[in-house]
Design a protein around this motif. Structure first.
Motif, PDB file in Angstrom:
ATOM      1  N   LYS A  48     -17.344   3.231 -15.867  1.00  0.00           N
ATOM      2  CA  LYS A  48     -16.973   2.991 -14.474  1.00  0.00           C
ATOM      3  C   LYS A  48     -15.497   2.605 -14.424  1.00  0.00           C
ATOM      4  N   VAL A  49     -14.700   3.317 -13.618  1.00  0.00           N
ATOM      5  CA  VAL A  49     -13.260   3.098 -13.531  1.00  0.00           C
ATOM      6  C   VAL A  49     -12.909   2.669 -12.108  1.00  0.00           C
ATOM      7  N   THR A  50     -12.101   1.618 -11.988  1.00  0.00           N
ATOM      8  CA  THR A  50     -11.641   1.144 -10.685  1.00  0.00           C
ATOM      9  C   THR A  50     -10.122   1.201 -10.646  1.00  0.00           C
ATOM     10  N   ASN A  51      -9.594   1.891  -9.645  1.00  0.00           N
ATOM     11  CA  ASN A  51      -8.147   1.942  -9.420  1.00  0.00           C
ATOM     12  C   ASN A  51      -7.833   1.135  -8.170  1.00  0.00           C
ATOM     13  N   THR A  52      -6.838   0.269  -8.247  1.00  0.00           N
ATOM     14  CA  THR A  52      -6.427  -0.555  -7.118  1.00  0.00           C
ATOM     15  C   THR A  52      -5.058  -0.104  -6.636  1.00  0.00           C
ATOM     16  N   ASP A  53      -4.941   0.104  -5.322  1.00  0.00           N
ATOM     17  CA  ASP A  53      -3.653   0.400  -4.690  1.00  0.00           C
ATOM     18  C   ASP A  53      -3.262  -0.807  -3.851  1.00  0.00           C
ATOM     19  N   TRP A  54      -1.966  -1.119  -3.851  1.00  0.00           N
ATOM     20  CA  TRP A  54      -1.444  -2.251  -3.086  1.00  0.00           C
ATOM     21  C   TRP A  54      -0.618  -1.742  -1.927  1.00  0.00           C
ATOM     22  N   HIS A  55      -0.801  -2.374  -0.767  1.00  0.00           N
ATOM     23  CA  HIS A  55      -0.112  -1.973   0.461  1.00  0.00           C
ATOM     24  C   HIS A  55       0.608  -3.192   1.034  1.00  0.00           C
ATOM     25  N   ASN A  56       1.846  -2.980   1.493  1.00  0.00           N
ATOM     26  CA  ASN A  56       2.629  -4.037   2.133  1.00  0.00           C
ATOM     27  C   ASN A  56       2.309  -4.021   3.623  1.00  0.00           C
ATOM     28  N   ILE A  57       1.708  -5.110   4.121  1.00  0.00           N
ATOM     29  CA  ILE A  57       1.250  -5.179   5.506  1.00  0.00           C
ATOM     30  C   ILE A  57       2.217  -6.035   6.321  1.00  0.00           C
ATOM     31  N   ARG A  96      17.329  -0.715  -2.203  1.00  0.00           N
ATOM     32  CA  ARG A  96      15.888  -0.845  -2.422  1.00  0.00           C
ATOM     33  C   ARG A  96      15.147  -0.144  -1.278  1.00  0.00           C
ATOM     34  N   TYR A  97      13.975   0.378  -1.589  1.00  0.00           N
ATOM     35  CA  TYR A  97      13.144   1.074  -0.610  1.00  0.00           C
ATOM     36  C   TYR A  97      11.732   0.508  -0.647  1.00  0.00           C
ATOM     37  N   THR A  98      11.099   0.483   0.504  1.00  0.00           N
ATOM     38  CA  THR A  98       9.696   0.084   0.557  1.00  0.00           C
ATOM     39  C   THR A  98       9.000   0.835   1.689  1.00  0.00           C
ATOM     40  N   THR A  99       7.706   0.990   1.546  1.00  0.00           N
ATOM     41  CA  THR A  99       6.871   1.560   2.598  1.00  0.00           C
ATOM     42  C   THR A  99       5.924   0.467   3.043  1.00  0.00           C
ATOM     43  N   GLU A 100       5.856   0.243   4.369  1.00  0.00           N
ATOM     44  CA  GLU A 100       5.030  -0.809   4.927  1.00  0.00           C
ATOM     45  C   GLU A 100       4.051  -0.226   5.934  1.00  0.00           C
ATOM     46  N   VAL A 101       2.943  -0.920   6.123  1.00  0.00           N
ATOM     47  CA  VAL A 101       1.986  -0.580   7.171  1.00  0.00           C
ATOM     48  C   VAL A 101       2.212  -1.584   8.298  1.00  0.00           C
TER      49      VAL A 101
END
Length: 158
Positions: A48-57, A96-101
Motif C-alpha cells: 500500500k503506497v500513500t502519496n501526500t501533496d501539500w497546498h498553500n492555502i 521566488r515563485y509559489t502557487t496558492e489556493v
C-alpha cells in the motif's frame, strides 16, 4: 467554449496552525498548509503506497478570522477556490515563485472540541451569526419509513 475556468476543490488536513496577518485598513489574510493524500496498492509488490501533496492555502478577511478561531492542525476541511501564482524577491536576491489556493468557500469536516468555559457553550453558539458558525457536512435525509406490505400487493400481475 470561449470562457475559462480556474476552480480548485480540495479535501484535506491542516498541516499546521492557521497563521493570520492583519493590515492597517482592517483587512486580514490567513495562511496554512493543507495535505491531500492519494493511496493505492502497488501491483508488483502488493504494498500500500500513500502519496501526500501539500497546498498553500490563503483565506481573507472574515473567513480568515473564522478559520483562525475554529481550525487547528490536523483538522479536516473542504475548500473551494482558485489558483493564484505569485512571485517575490527572496532575502538572497533570488526570485521566488509559489502557487496558492485562494479560498472562496469552505466547510469544516472535523468535529470541533470547543474549549469554552462550562455553561457558556450554548449561549455563545446561540448568539453567533450563521456566518461565524463552523459549517458542517449537510445532513443526510433519513431513510423513508418502511412501507407495509398489504394483500393488494400480492394481486399484482408482475
Amino acid at each position: 467554449m470561449s470562457g475559462t475556468l480556474n476552480k480548485v476543490m480540495l479535501i484535506g488536513h491542516l498541516g499546521d496552525e492557521v497563521k493570520i496577518h492583519y493590515f492597517e485598513g482592517g483587512g486580514c489574510v490567513a495562511r496554512f498548509p493543507l495535505a491531500t493524500n492519494e493511496t493505492y496498492t502497488n501491483r508488483q509488490t502488493g504494498e500500500k503506497v500513500t502519496n501526500t501533496d501539500w497546498h498553500n492555502i490563503v483565506v481573507r478577511n472574515k473567513a480568515a478570522e473564522i478559520c483562525e478561531k475554529y481550525l487547528s492542525k490536523g483538522d479536516k476541511v473542504y475548500l473551494e477556490g482558485r489558483l493564484k501564482n505569485r512571485q517575490w524577491q527572496g532575502e538572497d536576491g533570488n526570485t521566488r515563485y509559489t502557487t496558492e489556493v485562494h479560498v472562496q468557500d469552505f466547510t469544516f469536516l472535523s468535529t470541533k472540541k470547543e474549549s469554552l468555559p462550562t455553561g457558556q457553550a450554548g449561549m455563545d453558539n446561540a448568539q453567533q451569526s450563521p456566518a461565524a458558525m463552523p459549517q458542517s457536512e449537510p445532513a443526510k435525509p433519513a431513510d423513508p419509513a418502511p412501507v407495509e406490505q398489504t394483500e393488494q400487493d400480492d394481486d399484482l400481475p408482475f
